[in-house]
Write a protein that holds these residues in place. Structure first.
Motif, mmCIF file in Angstrom:
data_model
loop_
_atom_site.group_PDB
_atom_site.id
_atom_site.type_symbol
_atom_site.label_atom_id
_atom_site.label_comp_id
_atom_site.label_asym_id
_atom_site.label_seq_id
_atom_site.Cartn_x
_atom_site.Cartn_y
_atom_site.Cartn_z
ATOM 1 N N ALA A 38 5.350 5.252 -6.490
ATOM 2 C CA ALA A 38 6.344 4.820 -5.498
ATOM 3 C C ALA A 38 6.753 3.374 -5.744
ATOM 4 N N ARG A 39 5.782 2.531 -6.105
ATOM 5 C CA ARG A 39 6.096 1.131 -6.425
ATOM 6 C C ARG A 39 7.037 1.054 -7.621
ATOM 7 N N ILE A 40 6.737 1.814 -8.660
ATOM 8 C CA ILE A 40 7.572 1.818 -9.860
ATOM 9 C C ILE A 40 8.977 2.312 -9.535
ATOM 10 N N ALA A 41 9.077 3.308 -8.639
ATOM 11 C CA ALA A 41 10.384 3.873 -8.267
ATOM 12 C C ALA A 41 11.200 2.936 -7.400
ATOM 13 N N GLY A 42 10.565 1.900 -6.867
ATOM 14 C CA GLY A 42 11.296 0.932 -6.047
ATOM 15 C C GLY A 42 11.296 1.219 -4.568
ATOM 16 N N ALA A 43 10.324 2.015 -4.106
ATOM 17 C CA ALA A 43 10.241 2.268 -2.660
ATOM 18 C C ALA A 43 10.016 0.952 -1.924
ATOM 19 N N SER A 44 10.683 0.774 -0.797
ATOM 20 C CA SER A 44 10.564 -0.477 -0.054
ATOM 21 C C SER A 44 9.418 -0.448 0.948
ATOM 22 N N ARG A 45 9.003 0.740 1.318
ATOM 23 C CA ARG A 45 7.901 0.871 2.279
ATOM 24 C C ARG A 45 6.978 1.992 1.828
ATOM 25 N N ILE A 46 5.713 1.673 1.592
ATOM 26 C CA ILE A 46 4.721 2.648 1.150
ATOM 27 C C ILE A 46 3.593 2.633 2.170
ATOM 28 N N ILE A 47 3.433 3.731 2.873
ATOM 29 C CA ILE A 47 2.438 3.824 3.945
ATOM 30 C C ILE A 47 1.217 4.562 3.424
ATOM 31 N N GLY A 48 0.082 3.889 3.412
ATOM 32 C CA GLY A 48 -1.163 4.513 3.000
ATOM 33 C C GLY A 48 -1.880 5.109 4.193
ATOM 34 N N VAL A 49 -2.325 6.355 4.045
ATOM 35 C CA VAL A 49 -3.007 7.055 5.136
ATOM 36 C C VAL A 49 -4.406 7.439 4.668
ATOM 37 N N ASP A 50 -5.420 6.979 5.375
ATOM 38 C CA ASP A 50 -6.801 7.274 4.993
ATOM 39 C C ASP A 50 -7.680 7.088 6.218
ATOM 40 N N ARG A 51 -8.885 7.654 6.159
ATOM 41 C CA ARG A 51 -9.807 7.511 7.286
ATOM 42 C C ARG A 51 -10.791 6.367 7.080
ATOM 43 N N SER A 52 -10.688 5.679 5.931
ATOM 44 C CA SER A 52 -11.587 4.567 5.626
ATOM 45 C C SER A 52 -10.798 3.274 5.513
ATOM 46 N N SER A 53 -11.020 2.371 6.438
ATOM 47 C CA SER A 53 -10.285 1.103 6.435
ATOM 48 C C SER A 53 -10.634 0.229 5.243
ATOM 49 N N LYS A 54 -11.811 0.447 4.626
ATOM 50 C CA LYS A 54 -12.214 -0.401 3.511
ATOM 51 C C LYS A 54 -11.316 -0.199 2.288
ATOM 52 N N ARG A 55 -10.538 0.874 2.280
ATOM 53 C CA ARG A 55 -9.650 1.133 1.147
ATOM 54 C C ARG A 55 -8.297 0.432 1.272
ATOM 55 N N PHE A 56 -8.004 -0.062 2.437
ATOM 56 C CA PHE A 56 -6.664 -0.577 2.687
ATOM 57 C C PHE A 56 -6.364 -1.848 1.904
ATOM 58 N N GLU A 57 -7.311 -2.754 1.823
ATOM 59 C CA GLU A 57 -7.058 -4.021 1.143
ATOM 60 C C GLU A 57 -6.770 -3.794 -0.337
ATOM 61 N N GLU A 58 -7.570 -2.954 -0.978
ATOM 62 C CA GLU A 58 -7.350 -2.678 -2.395
ATOM 63 C C GLU A 58 -6.018 -1.983 -2.630
#
Length: 317
Positions: A152-172
């Motif tokens: 999505a980053r390569i395609a030029g998306a302006s907003r990429i929403i990450g969905v996960d149940r572990s908050s420790k993954r968000f920073e990375e």
């Protein structure tokens, strides 16, 4: 078939079997768990990569040509694994499961393109196909999901929403272009409603990378009506049932599935390697550990605990 020398997925062609004409000794290659015979209807199709002959088979354990294994210990045959058997110094692979790549590419980095990274990347670039400036939701922020975010980053998306149940993954995940985060464990209503509220009706594209059936439904129902496309990547249990209201389809949402990111291994993987060589695709951030083969159990521990993305295993201590 071809004999390959290397470690894990770092491979160089050692010798060739009779009839192999598109490879040479010394070629740098990526062995892949699924193949491309080049002759079946799927291989001749411009839209499918699900080769009739060499599609993934987790139980075959032998070579197609004669039904025999090329491995043994103390005279007893040892089965092949997923057509590649790459946890060995030498392996024998069907030539249709080998992608010849740029010899200048660092094998200890591009080796991760043989499986999950290509799967997530291709799910976004080849199947979801987000437009520049669009919004994309990615369900599951493991290596496959982060590869989808990278697409999505390569395609030029302006907003990429990450969905996960572990908050420790968000920073990375920010390293992969993720701009917003939704922790599924922090909401008491359907996540599709949360995302629709965040995005004024839904995201343009979504990619589901967990295999959890509830996430699959959320990924479909969170895309915008009229043009939204949801892509399923994660593999659910065989008895799982996908249920949604027909009106969600009638309102012009599209649901798609993908296998290995719709990449044909021999045809397409060389160009993915070139994306890395051209600095368009960033692979280093996926590699979180490097260990010798003697410590391979550590790699499985990292995977089970969710403590890493991709671990490179070397035969040298």
């Amino acid at each position: 078939m071809c004999l390959i020398n290397g470690s894990q997925l770092i491979k160089v062609v050692e010798s060739l079997g009779e009839g192999v004409s598109d490879l040479e000794v010394g070629d740098h290659v990526l062995p892949v768990f699924t193949g491309e015979c080049g002759d079946c209807r799927h291989c001749r199709s411009d839209v499918s990569n699900m080769c009739d002959l060499l599609r993934i088979n987790s139980v075959r354990g032998v070579m197609l040509a004669d039904g025999q294994s090329r491995f043994s210990i103390n005279g007893e045959p040892v089965n092949h694994f997923l057509g590649t058997s790459t946890f060995s110094e030498y392996t024998v692979v069907h030539s249709g499961c080998v992608a010849k790549i740029n010899p200048l590419a660092p094998l200890d980095k591009v080796c991760i393109l043989s499986c999950g990274v290509s799967t997530g990347l291709g799910a976004t670039l080849n199947v979801a196909k987000p437009e520049r400036g669009s919004s994309v939701a990615v369900f599951g922020l493991g290596a496959v999901g982060l590869a989808a975010a990278e697409g999505a980053r390569i395609a030029g998306a302006s907003r990429i929403i990450g969905v996960d149940r572990s908050s420790k993954r968000f920073e990375e995940a920010k390293k992969f272009g993720v701009t917003d985060f939704v922790n599924t464990s922090e909401h008491d209503r359907p996540i599709q409603e949360v995302i629709a509220e965040m995005t004024n009706g839904g995201v343009d594209r979504s990619v589901e990378c967990t295999g959890n059936i509830d996430n699959m439904i959320s990924a479909f129902e969170c895309v915008h009506d009229g043009w939204g496309v949801a892509v399923l990547v994660g593999v659910p249990s065989k008895d799982a049932v996908f249920m949604t209201k027909p009106i969600n389809v009638l309102n012009e949402r599209t649901l798609k599935g993908t296998f290995f990111g719709n990449y044909k291994p021999r045809t397409d993987l060389p160009s993915v390697v070139d994306m890395y060589m051209n600095k368009q695709l960033e692979l280093e951030k996926f590699i979180t550990h490097r260990i010798p083969f003697s410590e391979i159990n550590k790699a499985f521990e990292y995977m089970v605990k969710g403590e890493g993305l991709r671990c490179i295993i070397s035969m040298e201590d």
